[in-house]
Design a protein around this motif. Structure first.
Motif, mmCIF file in Angstrom:
data_model
loop_
_atom_site.group_PDB
_atom_site.id
_atom_site.type_symbol
_atom_site.label_atom_id
_atom_site.label_comp_id
_atom_site.label_asym_id
_atom_site.label_seq_id
_atom_site.Cartn_x
_atom_site.Cartn_y
_atom_site.Cartn_z
ATOM 1 N N TYR A 187 11.770 -25.301 -1.837
ATOM 2 C CA TYR A 187 12.027 -23.873 -2.042
ATOM 3 C C TYR A 187 10.895 -23.016 -1.446
ATOM 4 C CZ TYR A 187 15.321 -25.814 -5.392
ATOM 5 O OH TYR A 187 16.325 -26.547 -5.979
ATOM 6 N N VAL B 228 10.067 -13.929 1.819
ATOM 7 C CA VAL B 228 11.443 -14.325 2.123
ATOM 8 C C VAL B 228 11.648 -14.431 3.636
ATOM 9 C CG1 VAL B 228 13.870 -13.619 1.988
ATOM 10 C CG2 VAL B 228 12.382 -13.385 -0.015
ATOM 11 N N THR B 229 11.118 -13.451 4.365
ATOM 12 C CA THR B 229 11.244 -13.464 5.829
ATOM 13 C C THR B 229 10.572 -14.702 6.409
ATOM 14 O OG1 THR B 229 11.129 -11.041 5.754
ATOM 15 C CG2 THR B 229 10.919 -12.087 7.909
ATOM 16 N N ASP C 28 12.623 -17.874 5.517
ATOM 17 C CA ASP C 28 13.836 -17.908 6.339
ATOM 18 C C ASP C 28 13.519 -18.342 7.766
ATOM 19 O OD1 ASP C 28 15.366 -17.129 4.201
ATOM 20 O OD2 ASP C 28 15.655 -15.056 4.865
ATOM 21 N N GLU D 140 14.814 -6.979 9.190
ATOM 22 C CA GLU D 140 15.972 -7.855 9.365
ATOM 23 C C GLU D 140 16.397 -8.448 8.031
ATOM 24 O OE1 GLU D 140 14.432 -10.658 12.134
ATOM 25 O OE2 GLU D 140 14.892 -9.449 13.898
ATOM 26 N N SER D 141 15.423 -8.822 7.211
ATOM 27 C CA SER D 141 15.735 -9.371 5.889
ATOM 28 C C SER D 141 16.399 -8.333 5.004
ATOM 29 C CB SER D 141 14.449 -9.891 5.223
ATOM 30 O OG SER D 141 13.857 -10.926 5.984
ATOM 31 N N LYS E 223 20.025 -7.809 6.129
ATOM 32 C CA LYS E 223 20.892 -8.923 5.757
ATOM 33 C C LYS E 223 21.108 -9.011 4.244
ATOM 34 C CE LYS E 223 19.439 -11.840 9.657
ATOM 35 N NZ LYS E 223 18.661 -13.065 10.036
ATOM 36 N N GLY E 224 20.428 -8.139 3.488
ATOM 37 C CA GLY E 224 20.552 -8.182 2.040
ATOM 38 C C GLY E 224 19.739 -9.275 1.384
ATOM 39 N N ARG E 225 18.813 -9.855 2.138
ATOM 40 C CA ARG E 225 17.965 -10.922 1.590
ATOM 41 C C ARG E 225 16.894 -10.369 0.656
ATOM 42 N NH1 ARG E 225 18.266 -15.428 0.765
ATOM 43 N NH2 ARG E 225 16.450 -16.337 1.793
ATOM 44 N N VAL E 226 16.437 -9.153 0.907
ATOM 45 C CA VAL E 226 15.447 -8.498 0.051
ATOM 46 C C VAL E 226 15.815 -7.024 -0.080
ATOM 47 C CG1 VAL E 226 13.539 -10.065 0.626
ATOM 48 C CG2 VAL E 226 13.930 -8.039 2.026
ATOM 49 N N GLN E 227 15.225 -6.366 -1.066
ATOM 50 C CA GLN E 227 15.451 -4.941 -1.264
ATOM 51 C C GLN E 227 14.132 -4.197 -1.208
ATOM 52 O OE1 GLN E 227 17.536 -4.663 -5.042
ATOM 53 N NE2 GLN E 227 19.514 -4.579 -4.005
ATOM 54 N N GLU F 12 14.836 -21.474 9.795
ATOM 55 C CA GLU F 12 15.551 -21.233 11.055
ATOM 56 C C GLU F 12 15.054 -22.149 12.161
ATOM 57 O OE1 GLU F 12 15.925 -17.683 14.460
ATOM 58 O OE2 GLU F 12 14.984 -17.247 12.516
#
Length: 305
Positions: free
Chosen positions: A159, A121-122, A125, A98-99, A102-106, A129
């Motif tokens: 962060y 990152v997931t 997030d 999903e990340s 959504k372009g949150r990670v590569q 959420e």
């Protein structure tokens, strides 16, 4: 505790259990929206079991969350669903895929690519959420040198980052759970446990485990001194080939970076004997920890478990 464990270890395990239960109850008391992180590995299984004990006969007062890389062992996912259904736990799953979508990670490029580090990152997030203010994990100080710097209550800034120099004192097991908006705490009830403690506790409590932890025949490839299990996410390099070996896993994670150990150990007693004689830590077979001398600490500073 059973009579199978020597009295000394029974006493030690009883103290560790009491300590872990105390930490879990402190989390429930000090935070409004805690969550228990669950990977399907032995440590998170122990934490979930301890949480069930801590709040029995009530249900867990917090949900359970799994961050799924999409490259998990099938056995792990099957066990997760069965184990948590038996606990009647509220399971939340968030995926690295999903990340990525959504372009949150590569995705990492190359033959040694892994999604393991992308989980941070997931996770962050998901914490944002659901507005979780505490995340309970199964990390232990004996696992790795960066883990050894952790407190029971590990402060994370807005962060999601961890600074080992900015942690709070925990004299007399008094925990400071205060946080500002956007900050949160990671809680580690098993901090003082060792790998052997975990296995002896599993034996005494009769806990079920994924079959991956016990010796079984599996096709693997040797790469950089590690045995990686055959899967669609690993591409063989020149000169490499799959071989069938009797292996087991000391730690369970992303299939692309979790190394197996040659073993025929089919019981906990046999596993304990192996661990007692081992010259490497359980994370010695994790490719993600070998990327640099400070690989784990760098990931933790970015929000890793």
């Amino acid at each position: 505790m059973t009579s199978a464990t020597p009295a000394y270890h029974q006493s030690t395990l009883a103290q560790l259990e009491d300590e872990a239960v105390y930490v879990l109850r402190e989390v429930a008391a000090q935070f409004e929206r805690p969550v228990l992180l669950f990977s399907g590995g032995k440590d998170s299984i122990c934490v979930a079991h301890l949480a069930r004990k801590a709040f029995h006969p009530a249900k867990l007062p917090f949900p359970v969350m799994h961050i799924d890389t999409g490259h998990n062992f099938g056995e792990t996912l099957e066990f997760r669903d069965r184990f948590l259904a038996d606990m009647d736990a509220n399971l939340i799953v968030r995926t690295v895929q999903e990340s990525i979508d959504k372009g949150r990670v590569q995705e990492e490029p190359g033959p040694n690519a892994s999604r393991n580090s992308l989980q941070s990152v997931t996770l962050l997030d998901a914490i944002a959420e659901f507005k979780f203010d505490a995340a309970i994990g199964g990390a232990r100080r004996d696992e790795e040198k960066a883990r050894a710097k952790e407190r029971f209550f590990s402060f994370r800034d807005r962060y999601g980052q961890w600074d080992p120099k900015n942690q709070r004192p925990e004299l007399w097991n008094l925990f400071n759970g205060r946080y500002a908006t956007g900050e949160h705490i990671r809680a580690f009830p098993l901090s003082n446990w060792t790998e052997l403690d975990v296995w002896r506790y599993i034996e005494d409590e009769g806990l079920a485990l994924p079959s991956l932890y016990f010796g079984h025949e599996r096709e693997v490839v040797e790469r950089d001194g590690m045995l990686l299990a055959k899967c669609e996410f690993i591409t063989l390099l020149d000169g490499e080939r799959w071989e069938s070996k009797s292996v087991r896993f000391r730690t369970i994670g992303d299939m692309t970076c979790t190394g197996a150990t040659e073993s025929s150990a089919a019981s906990i007693d046999e596993i304990v004997d192996e661990i007692a004689a081992a010259t490497t830590t359980e994370r010695g077979g994790r490719a993600d920890d070998r990327r640099s001398e400070a690989a784990m600490e760098d990931r933790k500073k970015e929000g890793y478990f």
